[in-house]
Design a protein around this motif. Structure first.
Motif, PDB file in Angstrom:
ATOM      1  N   ILE A 196      12.567  -1.035  22.753  1.00  0.00           N
ATOM      2  CA  ILE A 196      13.896  -0.494  22.453  1.00  0.00           C
ATOM      3  C   ILE A 196      14.922  -1.045  23.444  1.00  0.00           C
ATOM      4  CG2 ILE A 196      13.568   1.635  23.762  1.00  0.00           C
ATOM      5  CD1 ILE A 196      15.044   3.128  21.786  1.00  0.00           C
ATOM      6  N   ILE A 197      14.537  -1.179  24.710  1.00  0.00           N
ATOM      7  CA  ILE A 197      15.482  -1.694  25.707  1.00  0.00           C
ATOM      8  C   ILE A 197      15.859  -3.130  25.382  1.00  0.00           C
ATOM      9  CG2 ILE A 197      15.633  -2.437  28.116  1.00  0.00           C
ATOM     10  CD1 ILE A 197      14.243   0.147  28.867  1.00  0.00           C
ATOM     11  N   THR A 198      14.876  -3.907  24.965  1.00  0.00           N
ATOM     12  CA  THR A 198      15.167  -5.291  24.590  1.00  0.00           C
ATOM     13  C   THR A 198      16.216  -5.331  23.488  1.00  0.00           C
ATOM     14  OG1 THR A 198      12.817  -5.609  24.897  1.00  0.00           O
ATOM     15  CG2 THR A 198      14.058  -7.465  24.020  1.00  0.00           C
ATOM     16  N   ASP A 199      15.987  -4.545  22.453  1.00  0.00           N
ATOM     17  CA  ASP A 199      16.893  -4.580  21.301  1.00  0.00           C
ATOM     18  C   ASP A 199      18.296  -4.136  21.682  1.00  0.00           C
ATOM     19  OD1 ASP A 199      14.929  -5.544  19.838  1.00  0.00           O
ATOM     20  OD2 ASP A 199      14.616  -3.789  18.560  1.00  0.00           O
ATOM     21  N   ILE A 200      18.359  -3.043  22.451  1.00  0.00           N
ATOM     22  CA  ILE A 200      19.671  -2.493  22.770  1.00  0.00           C
ATOM     23  C   ILE A 200      20.431  -3.423  23.702  1.00  0.00           C
ATOM     24  CG2 ILE A 200      20.843  -0.592  23.933  1.00  0.00           C
ATOM     25  CD1 ILE A 200      18.667   1.231  22.852  1.00  0.00           C
ATOM     26  N   SER A 201      19.701  -4.028  24.654  1.00  0.00           N
ATOM     27  CA  SER A 201      20.392  -4.847  25.641  1.00  0.00           C
ATOM     28  C   SER A 201      21.056  -6.067  24.992  1.00  0.00           C
ATOM     29  CB  SER A 201      19.438  -5.282  26.734  1.00  0.00           C
ATOM     30  OG  SER A 201      18.403  -6.040  26.187  1.00  0.00           O
ATOM     31  N   TYR A 202      20.523  -6.531  23.885  1.00  0.00           N
ATOM     32  CA  TYR A 202      21.183  -7.620  23.163  1.00  0.00           C
ATOM     33  C   TYR A 202      22.628  -7.256  22.872  1.00  0.00           C
ATOM     34  CZ  TYR A 202      17.325 -10.735  21.983  1.00  0.00           C
ATOM     35  OH  TYR A 202      16.316 -11.640  22.034  1.00  0.00           O
ATOM     36  N   GLY A 203      22.773  -6.035  22.356  1.00  0.00           N
ATOM     37  CA  GLY A 203      24.104  -5.584  21.973  1.00  0.00           C
ATOM     38  C   GLY A 203      25.052  -5.473  23.154  1.00  0.00           C
TER      39      GLY A 203
ATOM     40  N   PRO B 157      19.447 -14.453  25.188  1.00  0.00           N
ATOM     41  CA  PRO B 157      18.069 -14.048  24.876  1.00  0.00           C
ATOM     42  C   PRO B 157      17.189 -13.888  26.112  1.00  0.00           C
ATOM     43  CG  PRO B 157      18.417 -16.319  24.275  1.00  0.00           C
ATOM     44  CD  PRO B 157      19.688 -15.855  24.868  1.00  0.00           C
ATOM     45  N   ILE B 158      17.566 -14.539  27.223  1.00  0.00           N
ATOM     46  CA  ILE B 158      16.678 -14.499  28.392  1.00  0.00           C
ATOM     47  C   ILE B 158      16.733 -13.144  29.083  1.00  0.00           C
ATOM     48  CG2 ILE B 158      16.234 -15.502  30.662  1.00  0.00           C
ATOM     49  CD1 ILE B 158      17.384 -18.107  29.560  1.00  0.00           C
ATOM     50  N   PHE B 159      17.941 -12.612  29.228  1.00  0.00           N
ATOM     51  CA  PHE B 159      18.087 -11.370  29.977  1.00  0.00           C
ATOM     52  C   PHE B 159      17.285 -10.213  29.364  1.00  0.00           C
ATOM     53  CE2 PHE B 159      20.382  -7.530  31.289  1.00  0.00           C
ATOM     54  CZ  PHE B 159      20.178  -7.643  32.652  1.00  0.00           C
TER      55      PHE B 159
END
Lengths: 520, 335
Positions: free
Chosen positions: B317-324, B257-259
């Motif tokens: 959007i970057i936050t959401d995608i980077s999770y994946g 979650p931090i990244f």
């Protein structure tokens, strides 16, 4: 198997049951703990949040009570008492919060202030105490309440008479002997400065002439007793005494206290005393003396009054906006969450799009469109447009959580209408979370209102309304010379944010029953 | 494939939302009266003809008897058409009402103002992320010891102190009292010289202090949660030392979650802090935006609004995608 022979149970095995023997469920002997009580006790266990709550109460009391206690209004300002230092009478004898600043000056500047005290007894140099270092520089504390010293003031004849009457009634000397125009300083910037009442030599008044005791020599305008004078001074308050003074030629002289002008008189008054006279006698606005606990701004407003009124405005405003947001968001979120499906999809899109417009743009557009109307209304609408969405989404989440639970199903089976299920059965579950987020929204609202005022997008300082941000903004330009001006508003803001953060954390934990007993 | 579809879907939504917001802004802006400022020495005719050429107004008539100009406003939809047409040609308009930027292309000014804003925020991220993460990790490892308490107090203080006050304190203490730095940022375009860097530092400090607190709080919360989970016990039972277990197992999991948070912060910092930019007189985008409001320069306003909206949307959007991408267990958009 023999027990199964129910048909042939012997009759004597049956006995009449006495009703008294039936043991009912025992009444609970321990006290029931309501949800609120439980939350409260959990809240009290968190020391930080209790401290936060206490600070919040103090700040709110400050905002409510102080505007009634101070004699000043937000619109009050004074042209001479500008950037006056904070002063608290409790600290008057210390060198902290005493309305004085430490100064190091050469002899000329120092004597300018020192002579003020010699003339009137109102010490501009605190207690007339000073030290001289080996370089001949004077170290002293300059009293910002007295440093204005004397001013020339033009009065009409009626005002002049009234002022003299005040002097005789109270025994406080306001008017001091005036100086002949030809004896006044020749430099343009000093000509209207009434504090040069002493003898100097040199073309640019670089040398002060002292008498044998080391005091300055006044150059008052005087006239020989018995000759005609037109200053019209009839008050008994005379610095030379009732009988005048004896001049070098052995005659009795009197000082002249006023200079006739075309519209009345020009008098030389001590501004501190004149201020008291003007406010307590002429205006009668409850101000008894210049006394600014938090100092004054660059335009002469009382910071204490401005800060407390600004705080009051901020609190009221934030609470009203939070309440409106809560109501609208709760209704919107309930409908979204309860009906779900297509309704939810459409309503969610709308709030999604609204949520992704940066709040700065919303406010700007509103301001451009409603520039003419009240800034408070602009701010209100802007905070409403951006604020209700988070409330709605919180409510929506809670509805999704609870709407399919068995008890809701049971209520529906019993024939409860949609509206009843929403308000009676599901919504109360969301209330705890909503109240918590409401409490957390209040400081962020005050903070963004402060930033907007600071950025100059919203200007709330009109008439009797001001805001903390406006004060901080005004203080920043005096950061170098008067840091206290931004200190007090900043301190208020920091305390507010800190206490609300602590309080909010505690509240969130308190309303979360799953944490019950986790600390023990 | 999930991922690809999901990204496409999110991008589509982003573009849609962006278009709707910009349409709203455009309409609301065009509903306002046109500001025509004719300075002394300027030819009013030129100004009106310019506006006419830009497609804002039409039928410009000068009545020499009353000395008044009259014109009709072009319908908003038609103006939108013109505007889109020009944007596709890379023309974002020309400065009208701000004296500094009059008759200069809006896009050029915008690009000229970007470096200070970006630099200050990049510096602050570069300083803030390592310190913040470090403090958070340290606090989590020393949980409930005095070190943790000290860091926690520090964090809550920094989070509570608003950026206005933080900026004022930095300015007063470092720039005014200690005189280590100049009060405001130097002017000029030589961004990579030492005096320039030094003059940026107060703003960088004020910005990164609050982000340090944010990172530290978040890292501490995540890491303490991971450290108490059972696989950590297993890792220790396998024979890993505490350091190894923390570094390889706990930290990697806590970073999930931090990244994304760091990434989104990094995108969001592009938009900068209006307050800090104003306080330290940084000639950045924020200042331009505030000026465009004050002087009602609509071309600037449209461009900058679009920029801010886009940055905000992109961060989400970057936050959401980077999770994946970071955690293969999370399949975004999967049912």
């Amino acid at each position: 198997m023999e027990n199964q022979a129910y048909t042939s149970i012997p009759k004597e095995k049956f006995a009449f049951a006495d009703k008294r023997d039936i043991s009912h469920d025992k009444k609970l002997e321990t006290k029931p703990r309501s949800y609120m009580r439980d939350a409260f006790s959990r809240f009290c266990k968190n020391k930080g949040s209790v401290v936060g709550a206490v600070i919040i109460i103090i700040l709110v009391l400050f905002a409510i009570i102080v505007p009634f206690l101070t004699p000043y209004a937000v619109a009050y300002n004074d042209t001479y008492y500008v950037t006056t230092l904070p002063k608290n009478k409790l600290f008057a004898e210390t060198s902290f919060w005493d309305g004085c600043e430490a100064r190091v000056d050469g002899q000329l500047t120092f004597m300018y202030y020192y002579a003020m005290g010699q003339e009137t007894g109102h010490y501009a140099v605190k207690n007339q105490e000073y030290t001289v270092d080996e370089e001949g520089m004077y170290h002293y504390r300059l009293d910002s309440y007295q440093k204005t010293g004397m001013i020339y003031r033009n009065l009409t004849n009626e005002q002049y008479a009234q002022l003299m009457q005040y002097q005789d009634e109270t025994g406080r000397q306001v008017i001091y002997p005036t100086i002949r125009v030809s004896d006044r300083p020749s430099a343009i910037q000093d000509q209207s400065n009434a504090n040069y009442y002493y003898e100097t030599t040199g073309t640019s008044r670089t040398e002060i002439v002292y008498d044998e005791n080391g005091n300055v020599i006044p150059v008052y305008w005087s006239y020989k007793a018995g000759t005609a004078t037109n200053d019209g001074y009839t008050s008994r308050m005379r610095i030379e005494g009732e009988d005048g003074f004896i001049g070098e030629d052995g005659e009795t002289y009197y000082y002249t206290y006023a200079r006739r002008t075309s519209s009345g008189v020009e008098v030389r008054v001590n501004y501190y005393e004149y201020y008291i006279y003007y406010h307590s006698y002429v205006l009668q606005d409850g101000i008894t003396e210049p006394y600014f606990i938090f100092g004054t701004t660059g335009s002469g407003q009382d910071i204490l009054t401005c800060l407390s009124s600004g705080a009051r405005f901020s609190f009221i405003f934030a609470i009203v906006v939070a309440a409106v947001n809560l109501i609208f968001g709760a209704i919107y979120g309930s409908i979204e969450g309860y009906y779900g499906g297509k309704v939810d999809l459409v309503m969610e899109r709308i709030s999604d799009i609204l949520a992704s417009v940066p709040s700065m743009i919303v406010i700007t557009l509103l301001k451009l469109h409603m520039g003419g109307s009240s800034q408070i209304l602009v701010l209100f609408i802007a905070f409403f447009i951006t604020g209700w969405i988070s409330m709605a989404s919180t409510t929506r989440m809670q509805f999704y959580r609870y709407k399919n639970q068995e008890y809701v199903l049971a209520a529906r089976t019993l024939g409860a209408k949609n509206r009843r299920i929403i308000w009676k059965h599901i919504f109360p579950n969301a209330l705890g979370t909503l109240v918590t987020s409401c409490a957390l929204v209040i400081p962020s609202m005050i903070f963004s209102e402060t930033s907007l005022s600071y950025l100059g997008i919203i200007n709330l300082s009109t008439g009797n309304i001001t805001s903390v941000g406006t004060l901080i903004n005004a203080g920043q330009s005096y950061l170098a010379t008067a840091p206290y001006m931004s200190l007090f508003p900043s301190l208020f803001l920091v305390l507010l944010m800190l206490s609300f953060n602590l309080f909010g954390n505690g509240l969130r934990d308190a309303f979360n029953p799953s944490l019950r007993g986790s600390e023990d | 494939m999930y991922m690809f579809k999901y990204v496409l879907k999110r991008l589509g939504l982003l573009i849609m939302t962006f278009c709707i917001i910009m349409l709203m802004c455009f309409t609301l802006i065009k509903l306002l009266p046109i500001v025509v400022t004719v300075q002394i020495g300027q030819d009013a005719n030129i100004i009106y003809r310019q506006l006419e050429a830009r497609g804002y107004i039409t039928n410009v008539v000068y009545d020499s008897a009353t000395q008044l100009w009259s014109y009709d406003t072009v319908p908003i939809l038609k103006q939108l058409g013109f505007y889109l047409q020009r944007i596709f040609q890379g023309d974002f308009g020309i400065g009208v009402s701000m004296a500094e930027y009059r008759n200069q292309p809006v896009w050029d000014i915008f690009m000229e103002k970007m470096p200070p804003t970006v630099l200050i925020n990049v510096y602050s991220t570069l300083i803030g992320v390592p310190i913040g993460l470090g403090l958070g990790i340290f606090a989590a490892l020393k949980k409930n010891k005095w070190q943790d308490q000290v860091i926690s107090v520090f964090i809550i203080l920094l989070i509570s102190v608003p950026s206005i006050v933080l900026g004022l304190i930095v300015q007063y203490v470092f720039c005014f009292k200690l005189q280590w730095f100049p009060l405001t940022m130097n002017s000029g375009f030589d961004y990579f010289t030492w005096p320039m860097f030094r003059s940026m530092l107060p703003a960088v400090f004020s910005l990164c202090l609050s982000s340090i607190a944010g990172y530290a709080r978040f890292t501490r919360a995540e890491l303490t949660e991971v450290l108490t989970s059972e696989f950590m016990l297993l890792a220790r039972t396998k024979g890993l030392t505490r350091g190894q277990a923390t570094l390889r197992h706990a930290l990697r999991n806590a970073m999930v979650p931090i990244f994304p948070m760091i990434l989104s912060e990094f995108v969001l910092v592009l938009s900068g802090s209006l307050v800090i930019e104003r306080m330290f007189s940084i000639p950045g985008v924020g200042r331009l935006y505030l000026d465009s409001i004050t002087y009602q320069d609509y071309d600037f306003f449209m461009l900058l609004s679009g920029f801010y909206t886009l940055v905000g949307l992109a961060a989400g959007i970057i936050t959401d995608i980077s999770y994946g991408f970071i955690d293969p267990r999370i399949r975004m958009g999967a049912r």
